[in-house]
Design a protein around this motif. Structure first.
Motif, mmCIF file in Angstrom:
data_model
loop_
_atom_site.group_PDB
_atom_site.id
_atom_site.type_symbol
_atom_site.label_atom_id
_atom_site.label_comp_id
_atom_site.label_asym_id
_atom_site.label_seq_id
_atom_site.Cartn_x
_atom_site.Cartn_y
_atom_site.Cartn_z
ATOM 1 N N ALA A 226 0.725 -1.115 -0.089
ATOM 2 C CA ALA A 226 0.277 0.205 0.177
ATOM 3 C C ALA A 226 0.769 1.150 -0.066
ATOM 4 O O ALA A 226 1.827 1.229 0.828
ATOM 5 C CB ALA A 226 -0.863 -0.110 1.259
ATOM 6 N N LEU A 227 0.512 2.222 -0.821
ATOM 7 C CA LEU A 227 1.245 3.482 -0.866
ATOM 8 C C LEU A 227 0.428 4.500 -0.450
ATOM 9 O O LEU A 227 -0.742 4.480 -0.797
ATOM 10 C CB LEU A 227 1.594 3.651 -2.308
ATOM 11 N N THR A 228 1.140 5.351 0.543
ATOM 12 C CA THR A 228 0.024 6.510 0.746
ATOM 13 C C THR A 228 1.016 7.801 0.933
ATOM 14 O O THR A 228 2.146 7.573 0.992
ATOM 15 C CB THR A 228 -0.123 6.119 2.425
ATOM 16 N N PRO A 229 0.366 8.966 0.974
ATOM 17 C CA PRO A 229 -1.130 9.121 0.529
ATOM 18 C C PRO A 229 -1.236 8.767 -0.941
ATOM 19 O O PRO A 229 -0.303 8.621 -1.623
ATOM 20 C CB PRO A 229 -1.068 10.485 0.908
ATOM 21 N N ASP A 230 -2.507 8.786 -1.443
ATOM 22 C CA ASP A 230 -2.822 8.288 -2.541
ATOM 23 C C ASP A 230 -2.430 9.180 -3.888
ATOM 24 O O ASP A 230 -1.587 8.599 -4.934
ATOM 25 C CB ASP A 230 -4.281 8.450 -2.982
ATOM 26 N N LYS A 231 -2.212 10.538 -3.728
ATOM 27 C CA LYS A 231 -1.913 11.543 -4.689
ATOM 28 C C LYS A 231 -0.211 11.578 -4.758
ATOM 29 O O LYS A 231 0.185 11.341 -5.918
ATOM 30 C CB LYS A 231 -2.457 12.873 -4.646
ATOM 31 N N GLN A 232 0.363 11.919 -3.830
ATOM 32 C CA GLN A 232 1.684 11.717 -3.933
ATOM 33 C C GLN A 232 2.242 10.795 -2.854
ATOM 34 O O GLN A 232 2.837 11.465 -1.852
ATOM 35 C CB GLN A 232 2.270 13.134 -3.705
ATOM 36 N N PRO A 233 2.353 9.610 -3.088
ATOM 37 C CA PRO A 233 2.750 8.606 -2.017
ATOM 38 C C PRO A 233 4.381 9.020 -1.676
ATOM 39 O O PRO A 233 5.143 9.281 -2.367
ATOM 40 C CB PRO A 233 2.727 7.497 -2.603
ATOM 41 N N ASN A 234 4.504 8.943 -0.246
ATOM 42 C CA ASN A 234 5.614 8.963 0.161
ATOM 43 C C ASN A 234 6.251 8.034 1.142
ATOM 44 O O ASN A 234 7.339 7.847 1.508
ATOM 45 C CB ASN A 234 6.100 10.342 0.964
ATOM 46 N N LYS A 235 5.186 6.945 1.572
ATOM 47 C CA LYS A 235 5.544 5.719 2.181
ATOM 48 C C LYS A 235 4.715 4.337 1.657
ATOM 49 O O LYS A 235 3.917 4.523 1.079
ATOM 50 C CB LYS A 235 5.009 6.025 3.478
ATOM 51 N N VAL A 236 5.314 3.336 2.065
ATOM 52 C CA VAL A 236 4.926 2.044 1.802
ATOM 53 C C VAL A 236 4.591 1.233 2.725
ATOM 54 O O VAL A 236 5.525 1.217 3.928
ATOM 55 C CB VAL A 236 5.774 1.484 0.907
ATOM 56 N N GLN A 237 3.681 0.426 3.025
ATOM 57 C CA GLN A 237 3.292 -0.513 3.812
ATOM 58 C C GLN A 237 2.989 -1.839 3.178
ATOM 59 O O GLN A 237 2.298 -1.936 2.170
ATOM 60 C CB GLN A 237 2.287 -0.034 4.930
ATOM 61 N N TYR A 238 3.662 -3.180 3.951
ATOM 62 C CA TYR A 238 3.078 -4.434 3.351
ATOM 63 C C TYR A 238 1.808 -4.988 3.891
ATOM 64 O O TYR A 238 1.512 -4.820 5.152
ATOM 65 C CB TYR A 238 4.504 -5.157 3.895
ATOM 66 N N ARG A 239 0.817 -5.137 2.821
ATOM 67 C CA ARG A 239 -0.637 -5.405 3.607
ATOM 68 C C ARG A 239 -0.431 -6.835 3.826
ATOM 69 O O ARG A 239 -1.543 -7.181 4.572
ATOM 70 C CB ARG A 239 -1.411 -5.315 2.086
ATOM 71 N N GLY A 240 0.456 -7.414 3.785
ATOM 72 C CA GLY A 240 0.408 -9.155 3.930
ATOM 73 C C GLY A 240 1.054 -9.312 5.502
ATOM 74 O O GLY A 240 1.037 -10.318 6.231
#
Length: 244
Positions: A226-240
């Motif tokens: 998952a990349l956040t925020p949607d418009k200009q993502p600056n972070k990533v998180q593993y959904r699993g």
């Protein structure tokens, strides 16, 4: 990863769990290659509790015998300034969720250091994170030590107690995803990671071209990252991540 950098790891061992300390050591070693100074500041009681952890990771305990709410924090701050003047490190990593270290972080940066912070998830206030050059929260993994312990035998009958049911294994992951998680272990633990940090480490692991964008790599697996925020993502998180 630059193994020529001198790195100091200063741990507020009264503030974070033993599991977070262990994760922090592994993360800093993985990112910087070596840790030249490893110190943990704590009460005598904490030093006894964590003695095995300190020995395993070659952490030097600095025992604080003074009384007072912030005496351990002050000991860490005083020692940090002395060490920076004597050792001239390139990077100082402070492991604590305490917001009181902001003035110390600013002073260390003025001395030419990059100052990174590691806190315990759920304990760190958002207002204390921006002062660092980089900050990440690590989750305390409850029951981790217990899961490693062998089944105990009953004193009378000598019959082993039934072990707890093993967690269901994760579905098989694509090789590319497995390689990404190996390079970014905090994602598997459920933490969010800044994309610029992820990109640097993915390039270091040979998973991303020098001019490649990490967002394209993560977007290839939208069900898993998952990349956040949607418009200009600056972070990533593993959904699993379990429990994420």
């Amino acid at each position: 990863m630059n193994s020529n950098k001198r790195v100091m790891l200063l741990i507020d061992a009264d503030n974070v769990s033993a599991d977070v300390i262990e994760q922090a050591v592994d993360r800093v070693k993985g990112e910087h290659g070596a840790i030249h100074v490893r110190r943990a500041y704590c009460t005598a009681e904490s030093a006894v509790t964590h003695i095995k952890l300190f020995k395993t990771h070659s952490i030097r305990p600095i025992v604080n015998l003074s009384s007072g709410k912030n005496s351990t924090d002050i000991a860490l701050a005083v020692d940090a300034i002395d060490l920076v003047l004597a050792e001239r490190p390139d990077v100082v990593v402070i492991v604590s969720s305490d917001s009181d270290f902001a003035p110390l972080v600013i002073r260390l940066r003025e001395k030419g250091c990059r100052v990174e912070g590691i806190g315990q998830q759920g304990k760190t206030g958002d207002d204390s994170k921006p002062v660092y050059d980089d900050f990440i929260d690590l989750p305390h993994r409850k029951g981790r030590a217990a899961a490693k312990a062998p089944a105990k035998r009953a004193a009378a009958g000598g019959r082993a107690r039934p072990a707890a049911a093993a967690p269901e294994p994760e579905p098989a992951l694509p090789e590319e995803v497995q390689a990404v998680l190996a390079a970014l272990p905090e994602l598997r633990a459920g933490s969010k990671l800044e994309l610029r940090v992820a990109a640097e480490r993915l390039r270091g692991a040979g998973l991303l071209a020098k001019s490649g964008a990490s967002t394209k790599l993560f977007k290839k697996h939208p069900a898993l990252f998952a990349l956040t925020p949607d418009k200009q993502p600056n972070k990533v998180q593993y959904r699993g991540a379990r429990g994420a």
